[in-house]
Design a protein around this motif. Structure first.
Motif, short mmCIF file in Angstrom:
data_model
loop_
_atom_site.label_atom_id
_atom_site.label_comp_id
_atom_site.label_asym_id
_atom_site.label_seq_id
_atom_site.Cartn_x
_atom_site.Cartn_y
_atom_site.Cartn_z
N VAL A 83 4.28 -6.36 9.50
CA VAL A 83 5.59 -6.55 8.18
C VAL A 83 4.70 -7.07 7.19
O VAL A 83 5.46 -6.55 5.97
CB VAL A 83 6.48 -7.49 9.04
CG1 VAL A 83 7.36 -7.99 7.91
CG2 VAL A 83 7.29 -6.85 10.15
N TYR A 84 3.81 -8.01 7.13
CA TYR A 84 3.36 -8.49 6.01
C TYR A 84 2.71 -7.38 5.12
O TYR A 84 2.69 -7.32 3.89
CB TYR A 84 2.42 -9.73 6.24
CG TYR A 84 3.12 -10.98 6.59
CD1 TYR A 84 4.35 -11.33 5.68
CD2 TYR A 84 2.73 -11.85 7.45
CE1 TYR A 84 4.94 -12.50 5.86
CE2 TYR A 84 3.32 -12.96 7.67
CZ TYR A 84 4.44 -13.47 6.75
OH TYR A 84 4.98 -14.57 7.05
N HIS A 85 1.78 -6.56 6.03
CA HIS A 85 1.03 -5.32 5.35
C HIS A 85 1.88 -4.43 4.70
O HIS A 85 1.61 -3.91 3.70
CB HIS A 85 0.19 -4.73 6.56
CG HIS A 85 -0.58 -3.88 5.92
ND1 HIS A 85 -1.86 -4.05 5.64
CD2 HIS A 85 -0.40 -2.54 5.99
CE1 HIS A 85 -2.64 -3.11 5.25
NE2 HIS A 85 -1.79 -2.23 5.43
N ASN A 86 3.05 -4.11 5.68
CA ASN A 86 4.02 -3.14 4.92
C ASN A 86 4.41 -3.54 3.39
O ASN A 86 4.89 -2.90 2.71
CB ASN A 86 5.07 -2.93 5.71
CG ASN A 86 4.63 -1.83 6.93
OD1 ASN A 86 3.64 -1.49 7.02
ND2 ASN A 86 5.49 -1.73 8.04
N LEU A 133 -3.58 -11.56 5.80
CA LEU A 133 -4.65 -11.45 5.98
C LEU A 133 -5.07 -12.43 6.98
O LEU A 133 -6.03 -12.02 8.15
CB LEU A 133 -5.52 -11.60 4.60
CG LEU A 133 -7.23 -11.55 4.90
CD1 LEU A 133 -7.50 -10.13 5.42
CD2 LEU A 133 -7.82 -11.57 3.46
N PRO A 134 -4.77 -13.90 7.01
CA PRO A 134 -5.19 -14.60 8.08
C PRO A 134 -4.70 -14.43 9.46
O PRO A 134 -5.34 -14.56 10.47
CB PRO A 134 -4.41 -16.11 7.69
CG PRO A 134 -4.13 -15.89 6.33
CD PRO A 134 -4.07 -14.44 6.04
N GLU A 155 -8.02 -2.79 4.92
CA GLU A 155 -7.20 -2.44 3.75
C GLU A 155 -6.89 -3.67 3.13
O GLU A 155 -7.05 -3.79 1.88
CB GLU A 155 -5.82 -1.79 4.16
CG GLU A 155 -6.25 -0.33 4.66
CD GLU A 155 -4.70 0.23 5.16
OE1 GLU A 155 -3.89 -0.13 5.25
OE2 GLU A 155 -4.93 1.43 5.30
N GLU A 156 -6.68 -4.69 3.76
CA GLU A 156 -6.25 -6.09 3.24
C GLU A 156 -7.70 -6.67 2.49
O GLU A 156 -7.50 -7.38 1.54
CB GLU A 156 -5.44 -6.99 4.07
CG GLU A 156 -4.27 -6.25 4.51
CD GLU A 156 -3.35 -7.57 5.25
OE1 GLU A 156 -3.77 -8.72 4.96
OE2 GLU A 156 -2.47 -6.97 5.72
N TYR A 157 -8.77 -6.49 3.21
CA TYR A 157 -10.02 -7.02 2.48
C TYR A 157 -10.16 -6.51 1.20
O TYR A 157 -10.60 -6.89 0.25
CB TYR A 157 -11.30 -6.66 3.54
CG TYR A 157 -11.51 -8.11 4.45
CD1 TYR A 157 -11.09 -9.08 4.18
CD2 TYR A 157 -11.76 -7.36 5.94
CE1 TYR A 157 -11.43 -10.07 5.15
CE2 TYR A 157 -11.79 -8.55 6.80
CZ TYR A 157 -11.88 -9.91 6.35
OH TYR A 157 -11.95 -10.77 7.33
N ARG A 158 -10.02 -5.15 1.45
CA ARG A 158 -10.15 -4.32 0.00
C ARG A 158 -9.22 -4.63 -0.98
O ARG A 158 -9.39 -4.52 -2.29
CB ARG A 158 -9.97 -2.65 0.32
CG ARG A 158 -11.41 -2.22 0.96
CD ARG A 158 -11.62 -0.83 1.07
NE ARG A 158 -10.43 -0.20 2.05
CZ ARG A 158 -9.47 0.69 2.19
NH1 ARG A 158 -8.96 0.72 0.69
NH2 ARG A 158 -8.82 1.02 2.83
N GLY A 159 -7.85 -4.96 -0.38
CA GLY A 159 -6.83 -5.11 -1.41
C GLY A 159 -7.30 -6.66 -2.08
O GLY A 159 -6.78 -6.96 -3.40
N GLY A 211 3.40 -11.40 -5.67
CA GLY A 211 2.93 -11.66 -4.39
C GLY A 211 2.09 -10.54 -3.98
O GLY A 211 1.40 -10.46 -2.71
N LYS A 212 1.95 -9.47 -4.81
CA LYS A 212 1.07 -8.15 -4.19
C LYS A 212 -0.06 -8.37 -5.09
O LYS A 212 -0.30 -8.50 -6.05
CB LYS A 212 1.85 -6.70 -4.54
CG LYS A 212 2.96 -6.76 -3.88
CD LYS A 212 3.74 -5.44 -4.24
CE LYS A 212 5.09 -5.11 -3.29
NZ LYS A 212 4.46 -4.91 -1.83
N VAL A 213 -1.12 -7.68 -4.38
CA VAL A 213 -2.57 -7.44 -4.84
C VAL A 213 -2.78 -5.89 -5.13
O VAL A 213 -3.18 -5.11 -4.07
CB VAL A 213 -3.64 -7.84 -3.97
CG1 VAL A 213 -4.82 -7.84 -4.75
CG2 VAL A 213 -3.30 -9.47 -3.75
N ILE A 214 -2.28 -5.15 -6.33
CA ILE A 214 -2.54 -3.73 -6.51
C ILE A 214 -3.19 -3.79 -7.91
O ILE A 214 -2.34 -3.49 -8.88
CB ILE A 214 -1.29 -2.99 -6.37
CG1 ILE A 214 -0.30 -3.37 -4.94
CG2 ILE A 214 -1.38 -1.40 -6.53
CD1 ILE A 214 1.26 -2.74 -4.93
#
Length: 646
Positions: free
Chosen positions: A100-103, A111-112, A138-142, A320-323
């Motif tokens: 849900v957090y990833h979406n 990530l944690p 994907e979250e590491y890359r983000g 709150g997003k990392v894009i």
């Protein structure tokens, strides 16, 4: 039998095709507030069972637009599981919560959770291992933690989850390498499906990041064509959700407009981007990109208030997003907006923020490139090992295929031999059965012949007994008329007896030779009348030796012959010294002509006297045979009878 089996199979096949159920539409799970009052999710076990089932069958069920309420429910379950120190329950809560957090691109929160799941992967159900690897990388890359992302990517390659490295190259700013790796290692889907649409979309994005606008436009155009074909095909197949296909239609519309804007072409851009926003509400990242580009269009059109509205909306969604690419684009567009409305301080502020963020990214990318170069050697080595393994596998596969072909050929040969043996056995059995049947028929025919001969023999004997009884009776009778009557009866009985005697003595059971029969009958009558009357008679024959008549006709014919010859002996030869009886029987085409003549006086009264029993019997038998009878006096009495041979 084989024809019946083939016919039955065709019927079953036609029934299966005719009665096959029509394609059913995929149920659309989208609803923005589907979890707000979902009482079922208050129970943990019910929540997990529903999540596990629906996530594996429909990932879109838990998309960005409808998971805000689910997030709150899952946080409540997580707190209870941690308080209860129930580790398996914690795993089953963290899995859906991390997704849900990833979406929602909330990488700081997600990530944690994914790192914890990765460390406790032995507790995670196996069908989620792939997703944990993908989301974690994907979250590491983000978060720009490329060193950790490379480690996860290597594990994904080892486990066979993926073969490419292009996302890592892209996030390091190595767009040219990313394009090469994508085209070399990403397989192009062979058939029309959504994976082909993904292929064109990702390749177009890489070209766009690399500044190759024309190539990006070309890939997006191909993707738009594919999605249009999918929409037409889906009207019958119902395999995809219309909402899903419309999203991609809007996505490609927006990206084609972005390519045109990059080249300074703003025609119809605003209207197309609005359509794009209306079709892609379920993808917030795409919405942010389209809003930024739309604000640029309004700045170009000098509609600054509208541009500010879209910019603020994009900024609100970005919190709150990392894009990284979108954040740089957002800061640059804010600077352009403030410059256009003559707010120099604000323009300078956003421009400085953009440069600072870009510098930090460049520094991070340079560091990541160093990490990538170190890891690339390992990746190259692993790829070489994989390629060698693949080549060995291909060799083994070819050997296996050859062996399979040989085995199949051997099996086919054995089957052919078995079928040949089976067919031979069937043919031999059929021949045996036919021979047995033929022998039975021959035996039955022999029995029938014997029985028929015996029948004719017994009929003849019975008639002979009757003849002898009449003969005994005749000796006791002194009355001449009675004696004459008994003699006539004996001759008629003898006529029948001769027929059966002839059939018994020959191989024929249906036909009697006319010449033999007539000669035998006449010999009998001569013997009878010469014994009683002592009349010398010469018989002249002119009979077709090959002529034969059926049992039915020869019987009637014999009675007629008996009456005519008997009358000749009784009446014609009493007044002559040497009697002559001429009998002619010839076949004339389809008819048989019989002429019987004598050299008696031939009185006219003989022609008109039809009251005698003999004449009545002749008339009756001619009628029964459908024959014509003519009688005339010409140097004696001449009888001419004609009837059909068949």
């Amino acid at each position: 039998m084989f024809r019946k089996i083939a016919y039955g199979f065709c019927l079953l096949l036609l029934r299966a095709l005719w009665c096959s159920p029509p394609a059913q539409a995929v149920a659309d799970s989208y609803h923005p507030r589907k979890f707000s009052n979902h009482a079922q999710y208050a129970d943990f076990d019910a929540m997990w069972q529903d999540w596990d089932q629906k996530y594996r069958s429909d990932e879109g069920y838990f998309s960005f637009a409808n998971v805000a309420d689910l997030e709150a429910i899952l946080i409540g379950h997580l707190q209870k599981a941690r308080k209860e120190k129930d580790l398996p329950k914690v795993v089953r809560v963290l899995l859906p919560l991390s997704m849900v957090y990833h979406n929602q691109a909330k990488f700081d929160q997600g990530l944690p959770l994914l790192e914890w799941l990765f460390q406790h992967l032995h507790l995670v159900p196996k069908h989620y291992h792939r997703d944990v690897h993908i989301k974690l990388e994907e979250e590491y890359r983000g978060k720009n933690l490329l060193e950790k992302a490379i480690v996860i990517r290597q594990k994904r390659i080892e486990k066979g989850y993926i073969k490419t490295f292009w996302e890592i190259y892209r996030d390091c700013g190595l767009y040219e390498d990313a394009i090469k790796d994508y085209r070399a290692n990403q397989p192009f889907p062979a058939k029309l499906e959504l994976r082909r649409v993904y292929y064109y979309d990702r390749l177009g994005n890489l070209y766009l990041l690399n500044g190759q606008i024309d190539q990006a436009f070309q890939q997006y155009t191909k993707g738009a064509e594919q999605i249009q074909l999918l929409i037409q095909w889906n009207r019958k197949s119902k395999q995809y959700l219309p909402r899903e296909l419309n999203f991609w239609r809007g996505d490609f519309k927006g990206k084609l407009v972005i390519c045109r804007i990059k080249k300074g072409i703003y025609t119809h851009a605003i209207q197309t981007l609005k359509e794009d926003l209306a079709l892609t509400k379920d993808d917030i990242d795409h919405q942010i990109q389209s809003m930024i580009v739309l604000s640029q269009c309004f700045i170009h059109a000098k509609q600054y208030p509208v541009a500010k509205i879209y910019l603020d909306s994009a900024n609100r969604y970005m919190r709150g997003k990392v894009i990284r690419p979108l954040k740089i684009e957002l800061l640059a567009t804010y600077a352009a907006y403030h410059k256009s409305v003559s707010q120099s301080d604000s323009a300078f502020y956003f421009l400085k923020a953009q440069y600072n963020y870009q510098d930090s990214l460049n520094e991070t990318m340079n560091r990541n490139k160093s990490v990538l170069l170190l890891g690339q050697l390992e990746v190259t080595k692993r790829r070489a090992e994989l390629l060698a393994s693949k080549n060995d596998l291909l060799k083994l596969t070819k050997i296996s295929e050859v062996q399979q072909v040989q085995v199949r050929s051997l099996i086919l040969l054995v089957i052919i031999m078995l079928v040949s043996v089976l067919v031979s056995i069937i043919i031999i059995r059929q021949k045996y059965l036919l021979n047995v049947r033929a022998e039975q028929i021959v035996l039955q025919n022999s029995r029938n012949e014997i029985l028929l001969k015996e029948l004719h023999h017994r009929v003849k004997n019975n008639l002979q007994v009757i003849y002898s009884l009449l003969n005994l009776q005749k000796r006791r009778v002194r009355n001449k008329e009675s004696n004459e009557l008994i003699r006539s009866m004996q001759n008629r009985i003898q006529t029948f007896a001769l027929v059966h005697s002839n059939l018994h003595n020959t191989q024929e059971f249906e036909f009697v030779n006319v010449k033999e029969y007539i000669e035998t009958l006449v010999a009998h009558l001569i013997l009878v009348f010469q014994h009683e009357e002592d009349i010398p008679v010469t018989i002249q024959y002119d009979i077709d030796t090959e002529l034969q008549l059926s049992l039915e006709k020869i019987t009637s014919f014999g009675l007629i012959l008996n009456e005519i010859i008997s009358n000749a002996f009784k009446y014609a030869f009493t007044q002559v010294k040497n009697g002559i009886l001429t009998i002619r029987v010839q076949r004339q085409g389809a008819k048989i002509s019989i002429v019987i003549s004598d050299n008696g006086p031939g009185k006219e009264s003989d022609l008109t006297d039809s009251g005698q029993l003999g004449m009545k019997l002749i008339t009756l038998m001619c009628k029964q045979m459908d024959a014509t009878h003519e009688m005339r006096a010409d140097g004696g009495i001449i009888h001419q009878i004609t009837f059909n041979y068949i």
